[in-house]
Enzyme design. Sequence first.
Site, PDB file in Angstrom:
ATOM      1  N   SER A  17       0.766  -1.294  -0.061  1.00  9.70           N
ATOM      2  CA  SER A  17       0.014  -0.073   0.111  1.00  9.70           C
ATOM      3  C   SER A  17       0.790   1.242  -0.100  1.00  9.70           C
ATOM      4  O   SER A  17       0.776   2.260  -0.676  1.00  9.70           O
ATOM      5  CB  SER A  17      -0.915   0.023   1.097  1.00  9.70           C
ATOM      6  OG  SER A  17      -1.840  -1.175   1.267  1.00  9.70           O
ATOM      7  N   ARG A  42      -0.285   9.326   5.440  1.00 11.99           N
ATOM      8  CA  ARG A  42      -1.351   8.546   6.319  1.00 11.99           C
ATOM      9  C   ARG A  42      -2.947   8.704   5.815  1.00 11.99           C
ATOM     10  O   ARG A  42      -3.823   8.097   5.872  1.00 11.99           O
ATOM     11  CB  ARG A  42      -1.232   8.875   7.780  1.00 11.99           C
ATOM     12  CG  ARG A  42       0.115   7.911   8.528  1.00 11.99           C
ATOM     13  CD  ARG A  42      -0.238   6.637   8.853  1.00 11.99           C
ATOM     14  NE  ARG A  42       0.953   6.104   9.153  1.00 11.99           N
ATOM     15  CZ  ARG A  42       1.277   4.823   9.350  1.00 11.99           C
ATOM     16  NH1 ARG A  42      -0.060   3.878   9.339  1.00 11.99           N
ATOM     17  NH2 ARG A  42       2.298   4.245  10.084  1.00 11.99           N
ATOM     18  N   HIS A  45      -3.759   6.955   2.447  1.00 16.15           N
ATOM     19  CA  HIS A  45      -3.806   5.569   2.897  1.00 16.15           C
ATOM     20  C   HIS A  45      -5.361   5.505   3.432  1.00 16.15           C
ATOM     21  O   HIS A  45      -5.953   4.492   3.314  1.00 16.15           O
ATOM     22  CB  HIS A  45      -3.044   5.182   4.080  1.00 16.15           C
ATOM     23  CG  HIS A  45      -2.984   3.582   4.218  1.00 16.15           C
ATOM     24  ND1 HIS A  45      -3.473   3.126   5.473  1.00 16.15           N
ATOM     25  CD2 HIS A  45      -2.732   2.631   3.414  1.00 16.15           C
ATOM     26  CE1 HIS A  45      -3.404   2.051   5.289  1.00 16.15           C
ATOM     27  NE2 HIS A  45      -2.873   1.521   4.331  1.00 16.15           N
TER      28      HIS A  45
END
Length: 215
Positions: A17, A42, A45
């Site tokens: 990822s 983040r 994500h």
Amino acid sequence: MAIYRYERDPQAIYRESFARIEAEAGPALAALPRDLARVAVRLIHACGMTDLVEDLAATPDLVEASCRALGKGAPILCDAAMVASGIMRRHLPNGVEIVAAIDLPGVRERAAEIGNTRSAAAMDLLGERLDGALVAIGNAPTALFRLLEMIELDGIRPAAILGFPVGFVGAAESKDALIAADLGIPYLTLRGRRGGSALAAAAVNALILPEGEAS
């Protein structure tokens, strides 16, 4: 019996990822300060949108100021329960409190009294607790607008603001107001309509997760 072929190893999923994020958003991330780039990764994500880096706006001291406040035990004050629920509590310094403002007693009554939304009323009820706190807004534009009013009119001074209200009415405008106000308070926000509880929680988690740790 397996019907579909897919990756089952959590660590492999994590590595792949973040490798894909780097491949797609690498140049944009490289233009950010290193500590802010970690937060941006983040956020990507959490939502799957690598182009959000272009819409991020932050003060240079956002990460440092937020981590310093949490290290001193400052509370995390959230507009919505979903933001509070998404924060990885086990990574927080001991004693750090998480508050979902919308769940405070008297929110409905205060909203009727001031003629505003429950989210705005919740900011009112937090009052002086906002001073020195990390404020994470991931839902209501009215919460961010009311927070800005309290800062400008009442002298409230949060340690930092993570502003991610979402929607078609007021979201973009509230974030533009945060940027334009130039309050001298560290902030991170995402211009435009995009935002939401998952992004606000991801921003907090980026501040408290050790580098390289998945969850």
